[in-house]
Design a protein around this motif. Structure first.
Motif, PDB file in Angstrom:
ATOM      1  N   SER A  42       0.959  -1.275  -0.034  1.00 46.29           N
ATOM      2  CA  SER A  42       0.095   0.048   0.056  1.00 46.29           C
ATOM      3  C   SER A  42       0.765   1.219  -0.014  1.00 46.29           C
ATOM      4  O   SER A  42       0.498   2.102  -0.657  1.00 46.29           O
ATOM      5  CB  SER A  42      -0.757  -0.041   1.165  1.00 46.29           C
ATOM      6  N   GLY A  45       2.624   1.319  -3.187  1.00 43.80           N
ATOM      7  CA  GLY A  45       1.586   1.929  -4.289  1.00 43.80           C
ATOM      8  C   GLY A  45       1.287   3.515  -4.376  1.00 43.80           C
ATOM      9  O   GLY A  45       1.252   4.080  -5.037  1.00 43.80           O
ATOM     10  N   GLY A  46       1.294   3.969  -2.885  1.00 42.65           N
ATOM     11  CA  GLY A  46       1.069   5.329  -2.874  1.00 42.65           C
ATOM     12  C   GLY A  46       2.428   6.254  -3.107  1.00 42.65           C
ATOM     13  O   GLY A  46       2.148   7.277  -3.683  1.00 42.65           O
ATOM     14  N   GLY A  49       2.196   6.360  -6.968  1.00 42.67           N
ATOM     15  CA  GLY A  49       1.109   7.262  -7.361  1.00 42.67           C
ATOM     16  C   GLY A  49       1.736   8.815  -6.951  1.00 42.67           C
ATOM     17  O   GLY A  49       1.288   9.490  -7.955  1.00 42.67           O
ATOM     18  N   ALA A  65      -1.831   3.976  -0.274  1.00 46.70           N
ATOM     19  CA  ALA A  65      -2.684   3.993  -1.645  1.00 46.70           C
ATOM     20  C   ALA A  65      -4.055   3.498  -1.405  1.00 46.70           C
ATOM     21  O   ALA A  65      -4.526   2.811  -0.380  1.00 46.70           O
ATOM     22  CB  ALA A  65      -2.015   3.347  -2.536  1.00 46.70           C
ATOM     23  N   GLY A  69      -4.075   0.758  -6.139  1.00 49.34           N
ATOM     24  CA  GLY A  69      -2.430   0.905  -5.823  1.00 49.34           C
ATOM     25  C   GLY A  69      -1.765  -0.134  -4.825  1.00 49.34           C
ATOM     26  O   GLY A  69      -0.619  -0.255  -5.174  1.00 49.34           O
ATOM     27  N   SER A  70      -2.809  -0.279  -4.052  1.00 47.78           N
ATOM     28  CA  SER A  70      -2.210  -1.335  -3.024  1.00 47.78           C
ATOM     29  C   SER A  70      -1.824  -2.834  -3.489  1.00 47.78           C
ATOM     30  O   SER A  70      -0.935  -3.395  -3.337  1.00 47.78           O
ATOM     31  CB  SER A  70      -3.134  -1.422  -1.816  1.00 47.78           C
TER      32      SER A  70
END
Length: 92
Positions: A42, A45-46, A49, A65, A69-70
């Motif tokens: 997560s 993914g954040g 992003g 995220a 995204g995670s």
């Protein structure tokens, strides 16, 4: 605050489980490690992003995220984990 922690745990568990289903091969991970995989995914993914989309720069460099995204972050972390783990066991 408690709701945020619970949502990070639930999303982490879901993302980790989906990542384990998507990545081929056998991963010897417990439920706790799957949860940790999803939580780390997560944040990965954040981070992606933030880098790629400039998503919410006021939220900071590392931020959790959403579910998509995670999952993407957990897949990346799991692929790295399996590659490093297989390399480590082949040296012995």
């Amino acid at each position: 605050m408690l709701g945020l922690i619970i949502s990070i745990i639930v999303v982490g568990l879901i993302a980790g489980a989906i990542a384990r289903l998507v990545v081929p091969g056998k991963q010897n991970l417990s439920i706790g490690m799957t949860l940790l995989l999803g939580i780390i995914g997560s944040f990965v993914g954040g981070f992606l992003g933030y880098l790629l989309l400039g998503a919410d720069p006021s939220g900071g460099f590392f931020q959790p995220a959403g579910i998509i995204g995670s999952i993407i972050g957990a897949i990346i972390v799991l692929l790295i984990w399996t590659r490093v783990g297989s390399r480590r066991t082949s040296r012995r």
